[in-house]
Enzyme design. Sequence first.
Site, PDB file in Angstrom:
ATOM      1  CG  HIS A 307     -79.266  52.417  29.754  1.00 15.49           C
ATOM      2  ND1 HIS A 307     -80.228  52.278  28.739  1.00 15.49           N
ATOM      3  CD2 HIS A 307     -79.417  53.628  29.942  1.00 15.49           C
ATOM      4  CE1 HIS A 307     -80.959  53.351  28.592  1.00 15.49           C
ATOM      5  NE2 HIS A 307     -80.504  54.178  29.324  1.00 15.49           N
ATOM      6  CG  ASP A 364     -77.146  59.373  35.077  1.00 22.04           C
ATOM      7  OD1 ASP A 364     -76.896  60.647  34.718  1.00 22.04           O
ATOM      8  OD2 ASP A 364     -78.191  58.752  35.262  1.00 22.04           O
TER       9      ASP A 364
HETATM   10  N1  ACO Z   1     -74.525  46.779  39.663  1.00 21.44           N
HETATM   11  C1  ACO Z   1     -74.709  45.504  39.925  1.00 21.44           C
HETATM   12  N2  ACO Z   1     -75.326  44.681  39.331  1.00 21.44           N
HETATM   13  C2  ACO Z   1     -76.391  45.162  38.512  1.00 21.44           C
HETATM   14  C3  ACO Z   1     -76.324  46.702  38.101  1.00 21.44           C
HETATM   15  C4  ACO Z   1     -75.515  47.443  38.753  1.00 21.44           C
HETATM   16  N3  ACO Z   1     -75.388  48.702  38.495  1.00 21.44           N
HETATM   17  N4  ACO Z   1     -77.185  46.852  37.051  1.00 21.44           N
HETATM   18  C5  ACO Z   1     -77.749  45.614  36.796  1.00 21.44           C
HETATM   19  N5  ACO Z   1     -77.099  44.694  37.534  1.00 21.44           N
HETATM   20  C6  ACO Z   1     -77.512  42.962  37.246  1.00 21.44           C
HETATM   21  C7  ACO Z   1     -78.979  42.966  38.209  1.00 21.44           C
HETATM   22  O1  ACO Z   1     -78.509  42.479  39.631  1.00 21.44           O
HETATM   23  C8  ACO Z   1     -79.273  41.735  37.286  1.00 21.44           C
HETATM   24  O2  ACO Z   1     -78.274  40.459  37.956  1.00 21.44           O
HETATM   25  P1  ACO Z   1     -79.140  39.078  37.733  1.00 21.44           P
HETATM   26  O3  ACO Z   1     -79.389  38.743  36.427  1.00 21.44           O
HETATM   27  O4  ACO Z   1     -78.092  38.165  38.375  1.00 21.44           O
HETATM   28  O5  ACO Z   1     -80.544  38.954  38.452  1.00 21.44           O
HETATM   29  C9  ACO Z   1     -78.879  41.947  35.870  1.00 21.44           C
HETATM   30  O6  ACO Z   1     -77.691  42.608  36.031  1.00 21.44           O
HETATM   31  C10 ACO Z   1     -79.974  42.856  35.169  1.00 21.44           C
HETATM   32  O7  ACO Z   1     -80.433  43.961  35.852  1.00 21.44           O
HETATM   33  P2  ACO Z   1     -81.787  44.343  35.955  1.00 21.44           P
HETATM   34  O8  ACO Z   1     -82.127  45.250  37.243  1.00 21.44           O
HETATM   35  O9  ACO Z   1     -82.831  43.385  35.699  1.00 21.44           O
HETATM   36  O10 ACO Z   1     -81.830  45.291  34.522  1.00 21.44           O
HETATM   37  P3  ACO Z   1     -82.714  46.702  34.405  1.00 21.44           P
HETATM   38  O11 ACO Z   1     -82.548  46.644  32.927  1.00 21.44           O
HETATM   39  O12 ACO Z   1     -84.003  46.291  35.207  1.00 21.44           O
HETATM   40  O13 ACO Z   1     -82.137  47.960  35.229  1.00 21.44           O
HETATM   41  C11 ACO Z   1     -80.977  49.869  35.592  1.00 21.44           C
HETATM   42  C12 ACO Z   1     -81.326  48.807  34.591  1.00 21.44           C
HETATM   43  C13 ACO Z   1     -82.396  50.167  36.580  1.00 21.44           C
HETATM   44  C14 ACO Z   1     -80.403  51.126  34.975  1.00 21.44           C
HETATM   45  C15 ACO Z   1     -80.032  48.913  36.318  1.00 21.44           C
HETATM   46  O14 ACO Z   1     -78.746  48.673  35.552  1.00 21.44           O
HETATM   47  C16 ACO Z   1     -79.313  49.892  37.745  1.00 21.44           C
HETATM   48  O15 ACO Z   1     -79.961  49.835  38.689  1.00 21.44           O
HETATM   49  N6  ACO Z   1     -78.168  50.485  37.371  1.00 21.44           N
HETATM   50  C17 ACO Z   1     -77.620  51.336  38.494  1.00 21.44           C
HETATM   51  C18 ACO Z   1     -78.559  52.591  38.648  1.00 21.44           C
HETATM   52  C19 ACO Z   1     -78.138  53.659  37.340  1.00 21.44           C
HETATM   53  O16 ACO Z   1     -77.147  54.053  37.198  1.00 21.44           O
HETATM   54  N7  ACO Z   1     -79.285  54.115  36.693  1.00 21.44           N
HETATM   55  C20 ACO Z   1     -78.984  55.130  35.808  1.00 21.44           C
HETATM   56  C21 ACO Z   1     -79.528  54.611  34.512  1.00 21.44           C
HETATM   57  S1  ACO Z   1     -79.224  55.530  33.223  1.00 21.44           S
HETATM   58  C22 ACO Z   1     -80.489  56.996  33.135  1.00 21.44           C
HETATM   59  O17 ACO Z   1     -81.527  56.770  33.577  1.00 21.44           O
HETATM   60  C23 ACO Z   1     -79.981  58.273  32.734  1.00 21.44           C
END
Ligand code: ACO
Length: 428
Positions: A307, A364
């Site tokens: 998140h 979610d």
């Molecule tokens: N699975 C694997 N790796 C992940 C995940 C994941 N679900 N989420 C983040 N990471 C990793 C990224 O690859 C990144 O790694 P790095 O530092 O080695 O490059 C690090 O964790 C940080 O991730 P970001 O994408 O920079 O974090 P951001 O805050 O931009 O994204 C998000 C947040 C979009 C929710 C992300 O965690 C994600 O894509 N999750 C999966 C989709 C999801 O569940 N969305 C629902 C969100 S809640 C809502 O909207 C109600």
Amino acid sequence: MSDNKVVLNYDGKSFEYPIIDSTIGDRGIDISKLRDQTGLITLDLGYKNTGATLSDITYLDGDNGELYYRGYPIEQIAEKSNFTEVMYLLLHGELPTSDQFQSFQKGINKYNFVADEMKKILDVFPRSAHPMGVLSSLTSALTAFNPRAVDVNSKEDLDHAAEMMIAKFSHLCAWTYRKKLGLPINHGDNSLNYVENFYKMCFRRPNEEFHLDPIVVGALDKLLILHADHEQNCSTSTVRMVGSAHTGLFASVSAGISALWGPLHGGANQAVIEMLELIEQDGGDVAKYVEKAKNKDDNFRLMGFGHRVYKNFDPRATIIKKAADDILNALGIEDKALDIAMQLERVALEDEYFVSRKLYPNVDFYSGIIYRALGIPTEMFTVMFALGRLPGWISQWKEMRLHNDPIGRPRQVYQGAQKRDYVDFSAR
Ligand code: ACO
């Protein structure tokens, strides 16, 4: 830096920027004069450090996993309140008295139908259409049937617009559901409360007597409460941005629905179930998918994990996880997807990759399991999220207009071609 200002030294000069106080949580540096004074702008991809507005609706503490609606902790609200009351609280800032609650319910009931012509618009969509696309289009089409702009200087007008939107939107959500299943569509029933009414519009079969199942209605109510607002998330910021051009409420909400649809936002609840089904069909090897999610050469992510703001746990996920257990037990459902979800949660929460990046299950991760237990088709999950988020969108739109926020218009750091002369076709 002192307590109430930040000093920036640049190009041999010193500039001071005031710090804007908060009631709790992040304070902000007011950089509104930055460009005029220095010729610089800030660059913050994804707005990770940028406050877009002052707000007094919802507060969340991502480090400690806390969420408050108008100051009330989500745990207390989820346990003691109901969705109609939460809508009132978000919209008006205070819990309603009994009279205020009745009058709010009455206001919604007044608009508890949708113009019959809207059915014709619904009819032209193929049944294969994604419900979120249908919902966004129908919401936008509502503008045509309610063309008068909201007078934001009139409290009465604002209240009516909110109540109308709330009443009609539940129809549009139910209609997209009925469309998906090929069932005849219904109008509202004013003898029921908001969630019961929605439930009936969705689930009433044309060939059976209708019964309200209190377990299902209770579960729906809780899910809607937990999704009701989440400060400046992607869809809410979209609603505010579109509304900042003084675009009407229905059209602004329609844009918010499109933003919510994305799998990185609300669409994650559909993506979670699809991922759990995929893992199950592939033999249930959870560890294999955890490894895939960690592999930077693989686009796969664990949906429902991570998140932008919560870096401890998502308090809504804790409440929903318990609700999912209760509902599956009450309905006597054994769901293989839930088993896989539990394994996935266990493996991921012990894995260094997820621990070091503070990636926890979000709301979610569990909501889809409940929707599935209730017999709601997977593609409808994000529509359920939209129904929950509606009061948040309306409250934030209203706040933005009442604060008279300027039109949203970010800047950019241009890195394209230098100025150059046009080359004639023959000379290229
Ligand atoms: N699975 C694997 N790796 C992940 C995940 C994941 N679900 N989420 C983040 N990471 C990793 C990224 O690859 C990144 O790694 P790095 O530092 O080695 O490059 C690090 O964790 C940080 O991730 P970001 O994408 O920079 O974090 P951001 O805050 O931009 O994204 C998000 C947040 C979009 C929710 C992300 O965690 C994600 O894509 N999750 C999966 C989709 C999801 O569940 N969305 C629902 C969100 S809640 C809502 O909207 C109600």
